[in-house]
Design an enzyme around this catalytic site. Structure first.
Site, PDB file in Angstrom:
ATOM      1  N   ARG A 174      -4.573  10.377  17.372  1.00  0.00           N
ATOM      2  CA  ARG A 174      -5.801  10.183  16.868  1.00  0.00           C
ATOM      3  C   ARG A 174      -6.552   8.941  17.500  1.00  0.00           C
ATOM      4  O   ARG A 174      -7.794   9.189  17.932  1.00  0.00           O
ATOM      5  CB  ARG A 174      -5.598   9.836  15.242  1.00  0.00           C
ATOM      6  CG  ARG A 174      -6.916  10.004  14.523  1.00  0.00           C
ATOM      7  CD  ARG A 174      -6.491  10.111  13.090  1.00  0.00           C
ATOM      8  NE  ARG A 174      -7.664  10.130  12.307  1.00  0.00           N
ATOM      9  CZ  ARG A 174      -8.734  11.155  12.047  1.00  0.00           C
ATOM     10  NH1 ARG A 174      -8.408  12.277  12.589  1.00  0.00           N
ATOM     11  NH2 ARG A 174      -9.532  11.268  11.137  1.00  0.00           N
ATOM     12  N   ARG A 223      -9.360  -4.538   6.253  1.00  0.00           N
ATOM     13  CA  ARG A 223      -8.350  -4.830   7.378  1.00  0.00           C
ATOM     14  C   ARG A 223      -8.638  -4.158   8.527  1.00  0.00           C
ATOM     15  O   ARG A 223      -8.692  -3.213   8.734  1.00  0.00           O
ATOM     16  CB  ARG A 223      -6.708  -4.416   6.877  1.00  0.00           C
ATOM     17  CG  ARG A 223      -6.256  -5.381   5.657  1.00  0.00           C
ATOM     18  CD  ARG A 223      -5.061  -4.873   5.208  1.00  0.00           C
ATOM     19  NE  ARG A 223      -5.094  -3.497   4.678  1.00  0.00           N
ATOM     20  CZ  ARG A 223      -3.973  -2.890   4.494  1.00  0.00           C
ATOM     21  NH1 ARG A 223      -2.890  -3.377   4.637  1.00  0.00           N
ATOM     22  NH2 ARG A 223      -4.005  -1.745   3.880  1.00  0.00           N
ATOM     23  N   TYR A 279       0.831  -1.295  -0.028  1.00  0.00           N
ATOM     24  CA  TYR A 279       0.118  -0.040  -0.090  1.00  0.00           C
ATOM     25  C   TYR A 279       0.964   1.444  -0.006  1.00  0.00           C
ATOM     26  O   TYR A 279       0.509   2.421  -0.349  1.00  0.00           O
ATOM     27  CB  TYR A 279      -1.046  -0.022   1.183  1.00  0.00           C
ATOM     28  CG  TYR A 279      -2.099  -1.050   1.023  1.00  0.00           C
ATOM     29  CD1 TYR A 279      -3.276  -0.393   0.593  1.00  0.00           C
ATOM     30  CD2 TYR A 279      -2.001  -2.283   1.221  1.00  0.00           C
ATOM     31  CE1 TYR A 279      -4.525  -1.094   0.389  1.00  0.00           C
ATOM     32  CE2 TYR A 279      -3.145  -3.174   1.086  1.00  0.00           C
ATOM     33  CZ  TYR A 279      -4.361  -2.548   0.552  1.00  0.00           C
ATOM     34  OH  TYR A 279      -5.580  -3.105   0.401  1.00  0.00           O
ATOM     35  N   LYS A 315       5.859   9.080  14.378  1.00  0.00           N
ATOM     36  CA  LYS A 315       4.846   8.229  13.718  1.00  0.00           C
ATOM     37  C   LYS A 315       3.861   7.598  14.714  1.00  0.00           C
ATOM     38  O   LYS A 315       2.775   7.650  14.691  1.00  0.00           O
ATOM     39  CB  LYS A 315       5.643   7.226  12.713  1.00  0.00           C
ATOM     40  CG  LYS A 315       4.476   5.945  12.328  1.00  0.00           C
ATOM     41  CD  LYS A 315       3.909   6.640  11.097  1.00  0.00           C
ATOM     42  CE  LYS A 315       2.837   5.845  10.702  1.00  0.00           C
ATOM     43  NZ  LYS A 315       1.997   6.241   9.533  1.00  0.00           N
ATOM     44  N   CYS A 339      -3.178   1.009  10.789  1.00  0.00           N
ATOM     45  CA  CYS A 339      -2.291   1.783  11.381  1.00  0.00           C
ATOM     46  C   CYS A 339      -2.866   2.194  12.827  1.00  0.00           C
ATOM     47  O   CYS A 339      -2.051   1.938  13.772  1.00  0.00           O
ATOM     48  CB  CYS A 339      -2.267   3.295  10.607  1.00  0.00           C
ATOM     49  SG  CYS A 339      -2.016   2.484   8.787  1.00  0.00           S
TER      50      CYS A 339
END
Ligand code: SAJ
Length: 400
Positions: free
Chosen positions: A208, A324, A10, A201, A255
Site C-alpha cells: 500500500r 499518530r 487498539y 503482514k 502501520c
C-alpha cells in the site's frame, strides 16, 4: 478454555472483547493500571465504533477481566506495539517482555500466538527464548504467528470477517492456532509457516505504501507539468487493469508509515522500491509544508501584509481522530516553527482540544483565512462554499 491477551490497545482490546463475546474466558493484561481500571469498569480508553458496547457487555457477563500481570491460561495472545528505534530498526522489546512474562506460566499443550507486527524470524526467536528457559516443554507447546489486518474505524467488523493468515513454527502449531481462530473468525483461515505469515503482514502494508508513493510522485510531476493530478488518475483508472491510489499530504498512522522499515532495515540492498516509497511519501509532507510557506510569501509580496492561514485537518487520515504519525500534524508543526506575523487557524473537526494546537471550528477558519490548505479530506470539508479571493491549496483532493 481460558485466553490471556497481553496488550489492551487498539487491537488487543477489541480482540479480547470479541473472544469474550464468544463466551470464552479472557484475561486481558496491560502494564498501564489506568487502562486496567477503566476496562474493569466496563469502559474503554480508545475510540473505535462499537467497541464500547462489546467491552461493557463482556465485562458485565464476566467473560473479560483486565489485570496488570499475566494470568495462567491455555492460549496466550501477544498483541503489544512493535515501534521502530531512531535508526528505523524494529524494536521487539515489548514482544520479548510480554513473552518473558508468560514463560513461567506455560504448560504442556498450551498455544502461544504473536499478533504484533514483527520482523521476519521473530516467532522463531521467541520459541528459542521460551525453550531456553523451559527446556522440558520443547516440542510440547504450540507456537504461531497470526497478524491482525483490521482497518481502524472498522475494527469490530473486520476482526470477524477478514481472512487471517496463520503460520506456526510447525504444522501442529498452525493447526492448533487455526482451530482457535475458528472459534470467533468468520473469514477464511489460511495456513502457512511463521516466517511467511510475518512477511505477509509487512508485504501488505509495504504494498500500500508503494502504491501511495506512486500517486504522490505523480502529484509532484503534475504540479510541475500544470496537470490536475486528480483528473489524471481518474482517467488513467478507466483502464481495466490500472488502479492508482490517491495522493495526499504524506502517509501516516502507526502501520503503513512504519512497517516497511521492518523490511528495509533487514534487507536494505534488496528493498529498493520499498525504501524509495518511504522517502517519497515522507518528502511529500515536506513539499506540502514548503508550498504553504511559498503561498504565504507570495501573499505578502502581493498585498503587503501577512496573511491568515487555515490548516485544514490534523488526523492521519479522513474522518478519524487519530494523530499518530500524522503527516498533517507534521506539516502544521513545520509551518508554525517558521511563523512570523501571520495568523493561523488549526482545524480538526474530530478533536475538541489539543495540548499543543488551539483548534478552531472549520466554518470560522474558512471564513477568516486568506490562505486555506486542505491537509486531510474530512467529510466536513467537502462542498464548502469558499469565496473566490481565497488562496486554496488542496493537497488532499477535497475539492475534486
Ligand atoms: N493514504 C493515501 N492515499 C490513499 C490511501 C491512503 O495517501 O489512496 C494514506 C492515508 O491518508 C493515511 C495512510 O495512507 O495517512 C494509511 O491509511 P490507510 O487507510 O491506507 O491504512 P491504515 O494505516 O489505517 O491501516 C492499514 C491497513 N492495511 C492495508 O490496507 C494494507 C489495515 O488493513 C491494517 O490492518 C493496518 O494498516 C495495520 O494495522 O497494519
Amino acid at each position: 478454555m481460558k485466553v490471556t491477551t497481553i496488550g489492551l490497545g487498539y487491537i488487543g482490546l477489541p480482540t479480547s472483547a470479541l473472544i469474550a463475546q464468544n463466551k470464552i474466558q479472557v484475561c486481558g493484561v496491560d502494564v498501564n493500571p489506568n487502562v486496567v481500571e477503566t476496562i474493569n469498569k466496563g469502559e474503554i480508553h480508545i475510540i473505535e465504533p462499537d467497541l464500547d458496547k462489546a467491552v461493557a457487555s463482556s465485562v458485565k457477563d464476566k467473560f473479560l477481566k483486565a489485570y496488570t500481570e499475566p494470568q495462567e491460561a491455555e492460549v496466550y495472545l501477544v498483541v503489544v506495539p512493535t515501534p521502530f528505534k531512531g535508526n528505523h530498526e524494529p524494536d521487539i522489546s515489548y514482544v520479548e517482555a510480554a513473552t518473558n512474562g508468560i514463560i513461567p506460566l506455560l504448560k504442556e499443550d498450551d498455544l502461544y500466538i504473536i499478533e504484533s507486527t514483527s520482523p521476519v524470524g521473530t516467532t522463531e526467536k521467541m520459541a528459542k527464548l521460551i525453550y531456553n528457559q523451559r527446556p522440558e516443554l520443547k516440542g510440547k507447546l504450540h507456537i504461531a504467528y497470526c497478524p491482525e489486518r483490521v482497518l481502524p474505524g472498522n475494527v469490530m467488523y473486520e476482526l470477524v470477517h477478514n481472512d487471517r493468515v496463520i503460520g506456526g513454527v510447525d504444522e501442529q502449531s498452525t493447526q492448533k492456532a487455526i482451530d482457535f481462530y475458528r472459534l470467533f473468525v468468520k473469514g477464511e483461515l489460511h495456513a502457512t509457516n511463521a516466517r511467511t505469515a510475518e512477511m505477509c503482514k509487512l508485504t501488505e502494508n509495504s504494498s500500500r505504501d508503494v502504491q501511495i508513493a506512486f500517486a504522490n510522485e505523480l502529484s509532484l510531476i503534475c504540479d510541475k507539468a500544470d496537470i490536475d493530478v486528480w483528473e489524471l488518475i481518474k482517467l488513467a483508472n478507466k483502464h481495466p487493469r490500472v488502479n492508482i491510489l490517491q495522493p495526499g499530504c504524506g502517509v501516516g498512522g502507526h502501520c503503513i508509515a512504519v512497517d516497511p522499515y521492518f523490511i528495509t532495515s533487514e534487507f536494505p540492498m534488496e528493498s529498493q522500491i520499498i525504501g524509495k516509497a518511504r522517502e517519497i511519501n515522507n518528502y511529500k509532507s515536506f513539499w506540502c509544508a514548503e508550498q504553504v510557506k511559498k503561498a504565504k510569501h507570495d501573499f505578502k509580496l502581493k498585498y503587503g501584509r501577512a496573511p491568515s492561514i487555515a490548516l485544514m485537518g490534523l488526523a492521519f487520515k479522513p474522518n478519524i481522530d487519530d494523530l499518530r504519525e500524522s503527516p498533517a500534524k507534521y506539516i502544521a508543526q513545520k509551518i508554525m516553527q517558521d511563523a512570523h506575523d501571520e495568523k493561523y487557524f488549526i482545524v480538526e473537526p474530530n478533536i475538541k482540544d489539543h495540548q499543543v494546537f488551539k483548534i478552531t471550528p472549520y466554518q470560522e477558519a474558512v471564513k477568516e483565512a486568506d490562505i486555506i490548505a486542505f491537509l486531510v479530506a474530512h467529510k466536513e470539508f467537502k462542498n464548502l462554499q469558499l469565496s473566490e479571493d481565497k488562496v486554496i491549496l488542496d493537497f488532499a483532493g477535497v475539492r475534486k
